[in-house]
Design an enzyme around this catalytic site. Structure first.
Site, PDB file in Angstrom:
ATOM      1  N   GLY A  79       0.818  -1.220   0.000  1.00 14.52           N
ATOM      2  CA  GLY A  79       0.000   0.000   0.000  1.00 14.52           C
ATOM      3  C   GLY A  79       0.847   1.264   0.000  1.00 14.52           C
ATOM      4  N   HIS A 147      11.660   1.123   1.733  1.00 16.65           N
ATOM      5  CA  HIS A 147      11.301  -0.287   1.929  1.00 16.65           C
ATOM      6  C   HIS A 147      12.300  -0.949   2.886  1.00 16.65           C
ATOM      7  CE1 HIS A 147       7.984  -0.508  -0.775  1.00 16.65           C
ATOM      8  NE2 HIS A 147       8.645  -0.534  -1.909  1.00 16.65           N
ATOM      9  N   LYS A 307      -6.166  -3.791  -8.256  1.00 18.83           N
ATOM     10  CA  LYS A 307      -7.502  -3.863  -7.660  1.00 18.83           C
ATOM     11  C   LYS A 307      -7.608  -3.043  -6.377  1.00 18.83           C
ATOM     12  CE  LYS A 307      -9.628  -8.161  -9.081  1.00 18.83           C
ATOM     13  NZ  LYS A 307     -10.058  -9.484  -8.592  1.00 18.83           N
TER      14      LYS A 307
HETATM   15  P1  PAP Z   1       5.237  -0.592  -4.130  1.00 21.08           P
HETATM   16  O1  PAP Z   1       5.732  -1.323  -2.937  1.00 21.08           O
HETATM   17  O2  PAP Z   1       5.871  -1.037  -5.412  1.00 21.08           O
HETATM   18  O3  PAP Z   1       5.283   0.895  -3.965  1.00 21.08           O
HETATM   19  P2  PAP Z   1       2.501  -0.687  -3.322  1.00 21.08           P
HETATM   20  O4  PAP Z   1       1.889   0.601  -3.666  1.00 21.08           O
HETATM   21  O5  PAP Z   1       2.935  -0.918  -1.926  1.00 21.08           O
HETATM   22  O6  PAP Z   1       3.700  -0.991  -4.313  1.00 21.08           O
HETATM   23  O7  PAP Z   1       1.500  -1.875  -3.658  1.00 21.08           O
HETATM   24  C1  PAP Z   1       0.659  -1.880  -4.759  1.00 21.08           C
HETATM   25  C2  PAP Z   1      -0.701  -2.303  -4.249  1.00 21.08           C
HETATM   26  O8  PAP Z   1      -1.384  -1.179  -3.706  1.00 21.08           O
HETATM   27  C3  PAP Z   1      -1.564  -2.844  -5.369  1.00 21.08           C
HETATM   28  O9  PAP Z   1      -2.377  -3.839  -4.762  1.00 21.08           O
HETATM   29  P3  PAP Z   1      -3.082  -5.011  -5.594  1.00 21.08           P
HETATM   30  O10 PAP Z   1      -2.074  -5.550  -6.552  1.00 21.08           O
HETATM   31  O11 PAP Z   1      -3.508  -6.023  -4.588  1.00 21.08           O
HETATM   32  O12 PAP Z   1      -4.243  -4.389  -6.269  1.00 21.08           O
HETATM   33  C4  PAP Z   1      -2.347  -1.620  -5.761  1.00 21.08           C
HETATM   34  O13 PAP Z   1      -3.518  -1.894  -6.480  1.00 21.08           O
HETATM   35  C5  PAP Z   1      -2.631  -1.010  -4.393  1.00 21.08           C
HETATM   36  N1  PAP Z   1      -2.962   0.410  -4.490  1.00 21.08           N
HETATM   37  C6  PAP Z   1      -2.374   1.370  -5.249  1.00 21.08           C
HETATM   38  N2  PAP Z   1      -2.994   2.523  -5.110  1.00 21.08           N
HETATM   39  C7  PAP Z   1      -4.024   2.333  -4.249  1.00 21.08           C
HETATM   40  C8  PAP Z   1      -5.056   3.162  -3.731  1.00 21.08           C
HETATM   41  N3  PAP Z   1      -5.155   4.431  -4.083  1.00 21.08           N
HETATM   42  N4  PAP Z   1      -5.929   2.618  -2.867  1.00 21.08           N
HETATM   43  C9  PAP Z   1      -5.847   1.323  -2.493  1.00 21.08           C
HETATM   44  N5  PAP Z   1      -4.902   0.479  -2.955  1.00 21.08           N
HETATM   45  C10 PAP Z   1      -3.998   0.973  -3.831  1.00 21.08           C
END
Ligand code: PAP
Length: 368
Positions: A79, A147, A307
């Protein structure tokens, strides 16, 4: 499995070794099966080689933390992007009200609004001093991200950590690698989900073991909450699933912790809801930079938005695969003697009014 005492020793040795990382890295255990980067094990964690070689030493030697800095910390795919958007929009709401048509989050990927500390130092073409100079130029209050595990951080930082169900973090990571495989140069034939799962369960993945990453921050948040003296870390521990359930409440808690609580007048004007809306998956997905652009690090912007729900692991893994993760995590937490529980610790998230820090008072001027 390492005992808690062994882990404490590892942490001490790890801290002492940051200055000589460049010499140390080639001697550390190597893992090349978890794309996109070769990993090395140090201080009990598997981290990208470049992060250890260049990122960690620079974070300790060159980065100069300020009392008003806020560091957003996470295990990958927990997230981070959402947290970056929310924290950035909150910290800079005086200059960029959430309703502004030209708000940076309507033009740029959240990863380009909030830089990763160690990743900037590890992967920038510039040298460490040039990267540090760019960080110095960021408008106060600086919102940065990492991270890195808690035991790799410098002292005197105000940290907001976001934790996510390990099964969802794992599946999200695997799908992210699959989506960006071309730009990352990854051959997905050699990285099926089963392989990702096995590596995850051995902790041999980016930032792994995931449970140890989470537990270090959780323990720090409990140790220090409300009692930190000057110079100590202070950690606010948030859960992705709880944020999905109550984004407004979570954001108020975070703003209070960041030192820029929403005023009653702002709450009445709906500023909190406006920030939540601006940072929602739906709104961020509409932004051109997040649809067709690439981040400063060259990753497809749309790979960060999928998602955004809790429990989607079950659309990709069998119940047996899910049980395998749960069992490993449960066993590891038992060996560590940790009371942490991914399903929640029975404690409600700290209410904004219960957070007492010795950090500087509000540093943001609310928008007029
Ligand atoms: P990172 O560690 O590469 O920065 P990160 O943002 O932690 O990635 O994780 C991505 C997840 O956050 C995705 O989850 P999913 O694959 O299960 O869908 C992504 O969809 C979700 N994400 C990104 N933006 C949002 C948002 N605005 N609200 C809720 N979830 C989000």
């Amino acid at each position: 499995m390492a005992s808690s005492h062994e882990e404490d020793e590892e942490e001490k040795q790890c801290l002492a070794s940051f200055a000589k990382m460049a010499e140390l890295v080639p001697t550390l255990p190597l893992e090349t099966r978890c794309p996109p980067l070769p990993l090395r094990q140090h201080g009990g964690f598997w981290l990208p080689e470049a992060t250890l070689r260049r990122g960690v030493p620079a974070v300790h030697a060159v980065f100069a933390p300020r009392p008003t800095d806020v560091l957003l910390a996470s295990y990958p795919k927990s997230g981070t992007t959402w947290l970056k958007a929310l924290a950035f929009a909150t910290a800079h709401r005086a200059v960029h009200p959430p309703s502004a048509h030209d708000h940076p989050l309507r033009r740029r990927n959240p990863h380009d609004c909030v830089p990763f500390l160690e990743i900037g130092f590890a992967f920038a073409d510039d040298d460490a001093d040039a990267v540090a100079a760019k960080l110095e130029e960021l408008p106060a209050p600086r919102v940065l991200a990492t991270h890195l595990p808690f035991s790799f951080l410098p002292e005197r930082l105000r940290v907001v950590y976001i934790c996510r169900d390990p099964k969802d973090a794992l599946v999200s990571f695997w799908l992210f690698i699959r989506k960006s495989s071309e730009s990352l140069g990854v051959d997905m034939e050699s990285f099926p989900l089963q392989e990702a799962l096995e590596l995850f369960c051995e902790g041999r993945c980016f930032g792994g073991p995931q449970w140890r990453h989470v537990v270090e921050y959780w323990e720090a948040s409990r140790r220090r909450r409300g009692t930190g003296g000057a110079g100590e870390q202070q950690v606010l521990f948030l859960r992705y699933e709880e944020m999905l359930r109550d984004a407004v409440g979570s954001l108020k808690t975070m703003a209070e912790f960041m030192g820029c609580a929403f005023s009653r007048e702002e709450e009445e004007r709906g500023v909190v809801e406006a920030i939540v809306e601006l940072c929602s998956m739906e709104k961020l997905k509409e932004v051109e930079a997040n649809r067709n652009g690439r981040t400063g690090l060259g990753v497809r912007g749309d790979a960060f938005f999928r998602k955004g729900v809790a429990g989607d692991w079950s659309s990709h893994m069998t119940p047996e695969m899910g049980k395998m993760v749960d069992q490993v995590v449960e066993d590891e937490l038992r060996v560590r003697g940790s009371a942490f529980c991914f399903a929640g610790d029975g404690e409600p998230a700290p209410a904004a009014s219960s957070i007492h820090t010795d950090l500087p008072p509000s540093f943001c001027t609310p928008p007029t």
